[in-house]
Design an enzyme around this catalytic site. Structure first.
Site, mmCIF file in Angstrom:
data_model
loop_
_atom_site.group_PDB
_atom_site.id
_atom_site.type_symbol
_atom_site.label_atom_id
_atom_site.label_comp_id
_atom_site.label_asym_id
_atom_site.label_seq_id
_atom_site.Cartn_x
_atom_site.Cartn_y
_atom_site.Cartn_z
ATOM 1 C CD GLN B 125 -2.239 1.355 2.864
ATOM 2 O OE1 GLN B 125 -1.822 0.598 3.748
ATOM 3 N NE2 GLN B 125 -3.109 2.312 3.103
ATOM 4 C CB SER B 128 2.133 7.151 4.325
ATOM 5 O OG SER B 128 1.084 6.556 5.030
ATOM 6 C CB SER B 160 3.224 -2.734 5.397
ATOM 7 O OG SER B 160 3.008 -1.984 6.547
ATOM 8 C CD GLU B 244 -5.672 -0.195 6.525
ATOM 9 O OE1 GLU B 244 -5.937 0.908 6.042
ATOM 10 O OE2 GLU B 244 -4.519 -0.595 6.728
ATOM 11 C CG ASN B 360 -5.805 4.106 18.053
ATOM 12 O OD1 ASN B 360 -5.897 3.695 16.895
ATOM 13 N ND2 ASN B 360 -5.705 3.301 19.093
ATOM 14 C CD GLU B 361 -3.411 9.915 18.924
ATOM 15 O OE1 GLU B 361 -3.082 9.334 17.870
ATOM 16 O OE2 GLU B 361 -3.044 9.528 20.053
HETATM 17 C C1 FAD Z 1 3.990 -0.416 11.067
HETATM 18 C C2 FAD Z 1 3.427 0.588 10.137
HETATM 19 C C3 FAD Z 1 3.010 0.187 8.896
HETATM 20 C C4 FAD Z 1 2.520 1.112 7.985
HETATM 21 N N1 FAD Z 1 2.167 0.662 6.751
HETATM 22 C C5 FAD Z 1 1.769 1.556 5.823
HETATM 23 C C6 FAD Z 1 1.519 1.117 4.489
HETATM 24 O O1 FAD Z 1 1.614 -0.057 4.175
HETATM 25 N N2 FAD Z 1 1.179 2.043 3.576
HETATM 26 C C7 FAD Z 1 1.065 3.356 3.888
HETATM 27 O O2 FAD Z 1 0.720 4.133 3.027
HETATM 28 N N3 FAD Z 1 1.287 3.807 5.153
HETATM 29 C C8 FAD Z 1 1.640 2.933 6.114
HETATM 30 N N4 FAD Z 1 1.916 3.364 7.398
HETATM 31 C C9 FAD Z 1 1.853 4.786 7.675
HETATM 32 C C10 FAD Z 1 0.658 5.176 8.504
HETATM 33 O O3 FAD Z 1 -0.505 5.150 7.735
HETATM 34 C C11 FAD Z 1 0.961 6.564 9.074
HETATM 35 O O4 FAD Z 1 2.013 6.400 10.000
HETATM 36 C C12 FAD Z 1 -0.216 7.206 9.758
HETATM 37 O O5 FAD Z 1 -1.195 7.586 8.832
HETATM 38 C C13 FAD Z 1 0.176 8.434 10.600
HETATM 39 O O6 FAD Z 1 0.953 9.321 9.874
HETATM 40 P P1 FAD Z 1 2.358 9.836 10.430
HETATM 41 O O7 FAD Z 1 3.125 8.645 10.852
HETATM 42 O O8 FAD Z 1 2.914 10.727 9.406
HETATM 43 O O9 FAD Z 1 2.021 10.666 11.739
HETATM 44 P P2 FAD Z 1 1.527 12.164 11.802
HETATM 45 O O10 FAD Z 1 0.336 12.339 10.948
HETATM 46 O O11 FAD Z 1 2.677 13.077 11.622
HETATM 47 O O12 FAD Z 1 1.072 12.219 13.299
HETATM 48 C C14 FAD Z 1 1.944 12.314 14.413
HETATM 49 C C15 FAD Z 1 1.109 12.347 15.669
HETATM 50 O O13 FAD Z 1 0.251 13.498 15.620
HETATM 51 C C16 FAD Z 1 -1.068 13.108 15.773
HETATM 52 N N5 FAD Z 1 -1.941 13.926 14.967
HETATM 53 C C17 FAD Z 1 -1.812 14.294 13.688
HETATM 54 N N6 FAD Z 1 -2.866 14.999 13.293
HETATM 55 C C18 FAD Z 1 -3.691 15.075 14.352
HETATM 56 C C19 FAD Z 1 -4.952 15.652 14.577
HETATM 57 N N7 FAD Z 1 -5.629 16.308 13.653
HETATM 58 N N8 FAD Z 1 -5.484 15.505 15.819
HETATM 59 C C20 FAD Z 1 -4.830 14.841 16.786
HETATM 60 N N9 FAD Z 1 -3.654 14.276 16.625
HETATM 61 C C21 FAD Z 1 -3.100 14.388 15.420
HETATM 62 C C22 FAD Z 1 -1.134 11.677 15.269
HETATM 63 O O14 FAD Z 1 -2.239 11.008 15.776
HETATM 64 C C23 FAD Z 1 0.182 11.138 15.779
HETATM 65 O O15 FAD Z 1 0.022 10.761 17.109
HETATM 66 C C24 FAD Z 1 2.419 2.463 8.328
HETATM 67 C C25 FAD Z 1 2.796 2.873 9.608
HETATM 68 C C26 FAD Z 1 3.311 1.952 10.506
HETATM 69 C C27 FAD Z 1 3.738 2.425 11.850
#
Ligand code: FAD
Lengths: 322, 379
Positions: B125, B128, B160, B244, B360-361
């Site tokens: 996928q 991101s 992933s 999902e 989860n947020e």
């Molecule tokens: C093990 C793993 C596998 C993954 N696999 C895939 C994959 O296969 N394909 C893919 O595309 N992506 C994948 N992801 C990415 C995943 O979808 C993103 O990590 C996720 O969407 C969060 O984005 P970020 O990590 O950039 O965090 P950010 O968006 O930068 O967030 C950082 C923190 O800020 C908080 N935050 C951000 N905005 C808000 C808001 N409006 N209100 C409150 N809190 C907020 C978040 O909840 C988080 O706690 C994977 C991630 C992990 C850890």
């Protein structure tokens, strides 16, 4: 497999809800807290008319049951409206009497319990009886068996003013030397779990309404994320207690009922904490009706087996499986 | 209201159990987050597919068994109870396949699904980006019109299993001039070994290359690899994101099996009282999730849908999974520190649960706004 309430069960909930909404239960609760039982008795007979106390009793004893799912449906509504009185106790007493080897006590006592003319309280050895002053039938489960207690001791004031605890007087007529204690406990726990879920649902509804209305910093406090997330967690906890409750009603396995009891009560209690916090100071007053549900959530948590006791029952239930 | 399965569903359960009993490897496969483990898991998928157990809920025409949601839940219960391997094909099966069933063309389905079912082509996928996480709609990777197709450029990340996978599906900005960020996005499939693609594995907490970043430099993709209409990518992707978070990603069977294993572990350590409540909560939580799923399944069979309630699910299982694994590691004591056990692998995996599939947020916002009706706040 169709794990959903059917139309009739939903209609039962809806009609109880309508009846209780019309009954202005908060003022009934306040009367009951002062030891004025008139309005409570009137409400009680309407709950009985709706058939609630007959649900745990088999047809052989002129009951409608056993219908634990319907009982759970009904008790969720009683909890949602904070109906006072020994509700779970009357159900458990009725279930217990119906199961005694000697049908005599059931023939004598059940008709009035089912019709709502009488209410019952039931206490395990050494514990207080709920509403021993208001109940007309006082059952004591002691080591020697089941007795009809001749009276009650002093009424103790409680954190939930509508729950009035009393010791039961020792002695009295021996109804059975081998009463099915676990059977009674299972029904009491199921009813308490359902009531707690209802209490939690109302606490959540009322709090959502409050934070939508109350503004600070120029916006509704319900638009702040810290507030939202606390309520989202409350909703999650309550929504996962619900299937456990109905799953337990379907199996009536003591471990399942214990799981439902601990989960519903913990969810209601966590919701109560969130409700109090998010109402601010107004939530901390006895005048505001929220207090009726707040106090109830705390009390139900310990009634008929607190969290540790229920979790222990879950573990021993699992241990008994292969 | 009832919880008993029909004789036909029980017969299905028996068939699943018998097959798994004869086929589940007696020695657990190596971690699927390693090259060796990935290959072993791919072979397992082929074995599953040979007897049509890899995608039971798909139509028979694509290698499935037309299993309804209840049968799928039954299958999953048996699958995890038997200790069968984790699914290396899960992103394709849970995310891409539902999109293709709903929005793909018959030709796309015929081309993509059979090799997905056998594990011959494993999908990653690619949603991101480094600057587009929770705010996924702010993504900037581009799809530029070319003769007979599109040219993809930009960077995807956290994908992933992309380190070892074959192809990917993702969102690209095909129209940079739209007023709103979730307009002008196109949903496309591309090869991870196509010219112009560079994949760089990223080590997760324990160092295993569980995900990867993907660099795209004018990668050509033919029109037939567009899913749905160009410009409609957001709507199409979101219709599967619910899948999902909802039931499909984490079936109750997985947690029922894990809770049973935790209970056995607790007993094998002389049932210490300090952990009793936590073990009880693990058993209760698995049962709650199972029954919640049954209620959902019943609603789906009645023609209802899941909708924002999927977010309740996601928060519940992800928090639950961590609590369960923390309890296991605490029970194991120093042994819990050692890597490459099922428990430590599970623990590391569980830690990501509250982050992926929408943090989860974000899920709590959805619950608060869409289920509780609270006002939208600043995002
Ligand atoms: C093990 C793993 C596998 C993954 N696999 C895939 C994959 O296969 N394909 C893919 O595309 N992506 C994948 N992801 C990415 C995943 O979808 C993103 O990590 C996720 O969407 C969060 O984005 P970020 O990590 O950039 O965090 P950010 O968006 O930068 O967030 C950082 C923190 O800020 C908080 N935050 C951000 N905005 C808000 C808001 N409006 N209100 C409150 N809190 C907020 C978040 O909840 C988080 O706690 C994977 C991630 C992990 C850890």
């Amino acid at each position: 497999m169709r794990f959903l309430l059917d139309a009739e069960q939903r209609a039962f909930a809806g009609s109880l809800d309508a009846m209780l909404t019309a009954a202005d239960t908060p003022s009934v609760v306040r009367d009951w807290s002062r030891g004025e039982h008139g309005s409570g008795r009137a409400l009680w007979s309407r709950v009985a008319e709706a058939g609630v106390f007959a649900l745990a009793v088999p047809a052989a004893h002129a009951g409608l049951g056993p219908l634990p799912v319907e009982l759970a449906v009904g008790f969720v509504e009683l909890g949602r409206h904070a109906v006072p009185g020994p509700l779970a106790e009357t159900v458990a007493a009725a279930a217990l009497l119906a199961e005694l080897a000697d049908p005599g006590p059931a023939e004598r006592l059940l008709p009035a319990l089912l019709s709502g003319e009488a209410s019952a309280t039931l206490a395990l050895d050494g514990s207080y009886a709920l509403d021993g002053d208001a109940a007309t039938v006082r059952l004591a489960l002691t080591a020697g068996g089941l007795r009809l207690a001749p009276g009650h001791g002093p009424v103790r004031a409680c954190l939930d003013p509508a729950r009035r605890l009393t010791p039961l007087t020792a002695g009295g007529e021996l109804l059975s030397t081998a009463p099915p204690v676990e059977h009674a406990l299972t029904w009491a726990r199921l009813a308490t779990a359902a009531q707690a879920l209802g209490v939690g649902l109302t606490l959540l509804d009322r709090t959502v309404a409050h934070v939508r209305r109350r503004t600070q910093f120029g916006v509704p406090v319900g638009s702040f994320q810290a507030v939202k997330h606390r309520l989202a967690d409350a909703r999650t906890a309550l929504e996962f207690a619900r299937p456990l409750l109905f799953g337990a009603a379907l199996t009536m396995a003591p471990a399942d009922v214990a799981a439902a009891k601990v989960t519903a009560c913990e969810a209601a209690y966590a919701t109560a904490r969130a409700a109090l916090q998010l109402h601010g100071a107004i939530g901390y007053t006895a005048e505001y009706d929220l207090s009726l549900w707040l106090a109830r959530a705390r009390a139900l948590r310990t009634a008929w087996g607190g969290p540790a006791e229920c979790r222990a029952a879950v573990l021993s239930g699992r241990a008994a499986r292969p | 209201m009832d919880l008993t399965h029909s004789p036909a569903d029980e017969a299905f359960r028996a068939e699943v159990r018998a097959w798994l009993g004869a086929h589940v490897p007696s020695v657990p496969l190596p971690s699927l987050e390693t090259e060796e483990g990935f290959a072993a898991h791919r072979a397992w998928e082929a074995e599953l597919a040979a007897d049509r157990w890899s995608v039971v809920s798909w139509p028979a025409a694509y290698g499935g068994r037309d299993a309804d949601i209840v049968r799928w839940l039954v299958f999953e219960e048996e699958y995890y109870a038997a200790g069968a391997p984790g699914r290396v094909t899960q992103n394709g099966i849970n995310l891409l396949a539902p999109s293709l069933f709903e929005h793909g063309t018959p030709r796309q389905r015929a081309r993509v699904l059979p090799s997905m079912a056998t594990g011959e082509v494993v999908w990653a996928q690619a949603w991101s980006e480094p600057e587009a996480g929770s705010d996924l709609a702010s993504l900037t990777s581009r799809a530029v019109r070319a003769e007979g197709g599109w040219l993809l450029s930009g960077q995807k990340t956290w994908s992933s299993r992309a380190a070892f996978a074959d192809r990917a599906f993702g969102l690209f900005r095909s129209d940079p001039d739209t007023p709103k960020p979730h307009q002008g996005l196109t949903y496309l499939m591309f090869g991870l070994r196509a010219p112009g693609v560079t994949v760089r594995p990223i080590g997760r907490l324990d160092g295993k290359p569980a995900f990867a970043e993907i660099f795209l430099d004018e990668v050509f993709v033919p029109d037939e690899d567009v899913i749905g209409e160009p410009g409609q990518g957001w709507r199409i992707a979101m219709s599967t994101a619910g899948d999902e978070r909802g039931l499909r990603l984490r079936s109750p069977g997985r947690f029922l099996a894990a809770a049973d294993r935790l209970f056995a572990l607790w007993r094998s350590r002389d049932s210490p009282a300090w952990a009793a409540d936590r073990v009880a909560d693990a058993l209760i939580g698995a049962r709650a999730y199972q029954l919640f799923a049954y209620a959902h399944a019943s609603r789906l069979l009645d023609g209802g849908s899941i909708g924002p309630e999927a977010s309740l699910n996601k928060v519940f299982w992800s928090e639950y999974d961590i609590a369960l694994h923390e309890t296991a590691l605490d029970l194991l004591g120093q042994e819990g520190e050692t890597a490459d056990t099922d428990w430590s692998e599970g623990y590391v995996f569980s830690l990501a649960g509250p982050i992926y599939a929408g943090t989860n947020e974000i899920q709590r916002d959805i619950v608060a706004e869409r289920l509780l009706g609270l006002p939208k706040g600043r995002r």
